[in-house]
Design an enzyme around this catalytic site. Sequence first.
Site, PDB file in Angstrom:
ATOM      1  N   ARG A 621       0.840  -1.192   0.000  1.00 14.04           N
ATOM      2  CA  ARG A 621       0.000   0.000   0.000  1.00 14.04           C
ATOM      3  C   ARG A 621       0.879   1.247   0.000  1.00 14.04           C
ATOM      4  NH1 ARG A 621      -5.146   1.287   2.541  1.00 14.04           N
ATOM      5  NH2 ARG A 621      -5.129  -0.667   3.690  1.00 14.04           N
ATOM      6  N   ILE A 622       0.543   2.197  -0.847  1.00 12.33           N
ATOM      7  CA  ILE A 622       1.285   3.453  -0.892  1.00 12.33           C
ATOM      8  C   ILE A 622       0.549   4.439   0.018  1.00 12.33           C
ATOM      9  CG2 ILE A 622       2.230   5.262  -2.374  1.00 12.33           C
ATOM     10  CD1 ILE A 622       3.233   2.308  -2.942  1.00 12.33           C
ATOM     11  N   GLY A 697      11.609   4.094  -0.045  1.00  4.47           N
ATOM     12  CA  GLY A 697      12.804   4.935  -0.201  1.00  4.47           C
ATOM     13  C   GLY A 697      13.809   4.426  -1.213  1.00  4.47           C
ATOM     14  N   GLU A 698      14.043   3.125  -1.233  1.00  2.00           N
ATOM     15  CA  GLU A 698      15.205   2.641  -1.980  1.00  2.00           C
ATOM     16  C   GLU A 698      14.862   1.886  -3.271  1.00  2.00           C
ATOM     17  OE1 GLU A 698      16.886   1.563   2.310  1.00  2.00           O
ATOM     18  OE2 GLU A 698      18.336   2.340   0.903  1.00  2.00           O
TER      19      GLU A 698
HETATM   20 MO1  MOS Z   1      19.360   4.400   3.500  1.00  2.00          MO
HETATM   21  S1  MOS Z   1      21.024   4.034   2.341  1.00  2.00           S
HETATM   22  O1  MOS Z   1      19.318   3.082   4.612  1.00  2.00           O
HETATM   23  O2  MOS Z   1      19.540   5.892   4.203  1.00  2.00           O
END
Ligand code: MOS
Length: 732
Positions: A621-622, A697-698
């Site tokens: 879910r976003i 995030g990644e």
């Molecule tokens: Mo991220 S590279 O765990 O801030």
Amino acid sequence: MTYVGTPTSRVDGRAKVTGTAKYAGEFSPDGLVHGFVVEATITCGRIVRLDTSEALQVKGVLDVLTHSHRPPLADNDEAWKDEVAPEGSPFRPLYDDSIKFNGQPIALVVADDWETAKFAATLVRVEYEQQAFTTDLEAERGNAAETDKPHKPRGNVATALAGAAVRHEADYVLPTEHHNPMELYASTVVWEGDGRLAVYDKTQGVQNVQKFLCSVFDKKPEDLRVLSPYVGGAFGSGLRPQYQVVLATLAALALKRSVRVVLTRQQMYGLGYRPMTIERVTLGANPDGTLDAVTHEAIAITSRYEDFARNDTGWAEQLYKSPNTRFSHKLVHVDVSTPCDMRAPGAASGVCALECAMDELAIALRLDPIELRLKCYSDRDQSEDLPYTSKQLRECYARGAEAFGWSRRNPTPRSTRDGKELVGWGMATGVWEALQMPVAVRIVLTSNGHAEVSCAASDIGTGTYTIVAQVAADALGLPIENIDVKLGDSSLPQAPVEGGSWMAASSAHAVLGAAEDIRQELARLAKALPGSPLADSPLADVILVDGMIAGKGEKSRAVSMADAMRYGKLERIEKQKLNQFAEDDSHARNTHSAVFAEVKVDEQLGVIRVTRVVSAVAAGRILNTKTGRSQIIGSVVWGIGMALHEETVMDHRFGRTMNPNIADYHIPVNADIHNIDVIFIPERDDFINRLGVKGLGEIGIVGVPAAIANAVYHATGKRVRRFPITLDKLIA
Ligand code: MOS
């Protein structure tokens, strides 16, 4: 839910764009003085003589701290280990006379103003005794040592590769990259008297820095508070306490006054970075395009004093079906500072190599690259043989391909042109973890229908303030304007560093937990209110909605929060809760993506433009489709940098970085960025946590460099395996 899942604007957006949001280097307590760092100009050896007399004569200079002139620092490795320290013996700034890397801080000049400190720093005279050194990963490749990371080989790789119908084997070389967040490494240490300190630090984890400083300086936590209300980008560079916070604290203790230390952009290149790696991938395929063998060996650079290693090869271990596999991760110890995490550490590099290799294999097999990936698609995590909590990667391929127009691709390299430019289309898979960590949140609800939600976690620009406000507003049934979020303060409820894409799921569920306790208390009060319309409702059926305490499905039966609290003689209700995730290793937890890239390459000049990227992401879910989309766009931009621009260049004769600035170290600028389309694939996950949140995030960077490299090959017929793909490599 009113707010969760919607494109909610950042609650801190106005503060940021109007400049009222204050960053670590912007707090100016009375009597503030400034430190400037003097760096070592040799790579390995020791300081024989350090003469500060001339610097001390400059008007306005207060002191010059060195290893032989400073307050005490802890003398054992354990005291210097922060919560994300790798194996080894952490670097201690101004500790002794040894020089471990070029650019190491060796003195801190403290003056009334920054310019004076900076000038006086040029007058610090140093004599060294130099020792032989090496900084060259490729030259030292033969000295690589296996890490003890667990690797599970499957089957018999040697036999499988010997008998493979098609085989591909290559080294992919990923350079060292440095973080270039807009905010420089900065710390302002406020002297509050009697040795009490408030430390404003650029960090991704205030409690990590607090524990670290307390152990290094032998302080009690009540005497040392760490704050990072806003962070101007960090991307991993602020996970470990950086040396400027040690130096600023050291100076504050020495001078008994407030001190700020801000590193220059150049000095930031003396700290952590994404380590250079050589990623060797071997793939063996059956005639039908299924994989029979996979090997992935990563050889990465690290310092002599710490073993920094991330998961480069686990993705190849997990992602595709292959009966025969072997993986290894080796480290080369040289005379550099320790690398650190940088957005999607391990995956950004390892998956880049894997996905370039898959493209090369597809070409050898005369298969469409998506087709190859579907042939070895796995609904189970191949390394652990576990089901996923959810995995909509097939949908990522399908929807991404459709949005990109992949079916119109002519597979022949150099087959498509647009004027002087060759056009190439490439794709790659992305994968990252969906982690969750212990986080506690406190909610204070006041009888006027406002709530303060607080947690020590830092918002590193990712939107934590906003999603915490969204989840709290929905859970408490209040408008988002009534929610005040406090983050980035070590005195607030516990949080780990903000990293690994784990903070959204972790903080959201802590908010839900605390809000549930508030609901129960309000429901009890509302039910007990004389003549309450909720008297007969079971506690579980009483909900918080539109500022009211109401019966589920019957908003007409409601009591106002104010009435209930007045009845209970309560001005405020305060609840604190640690999120609870059941320990469960029965499932693999990952986010996935399919990345499609179009490049246009000037045939004569070799100039590459990334004209289109489609990133189709499956990440549960976003919580916020607006900030979430921004996360992915930012990551794609960095992926473009990784593919085409970014490289820290070292002169191995001197062990010194040659491009420590953003003029010579290229990062994508606005003119490099064209169309980026983000598609969130609906991915319902009832297993992973209550909201089905995985984190964003990644995942956005993983796969992007490979998709671009594959597109460059498709455009030009030239395969570049040494990143970044610069024009000299294309026209050579
Ligand atoms: Mo991220 S590279 O765990 O801030």
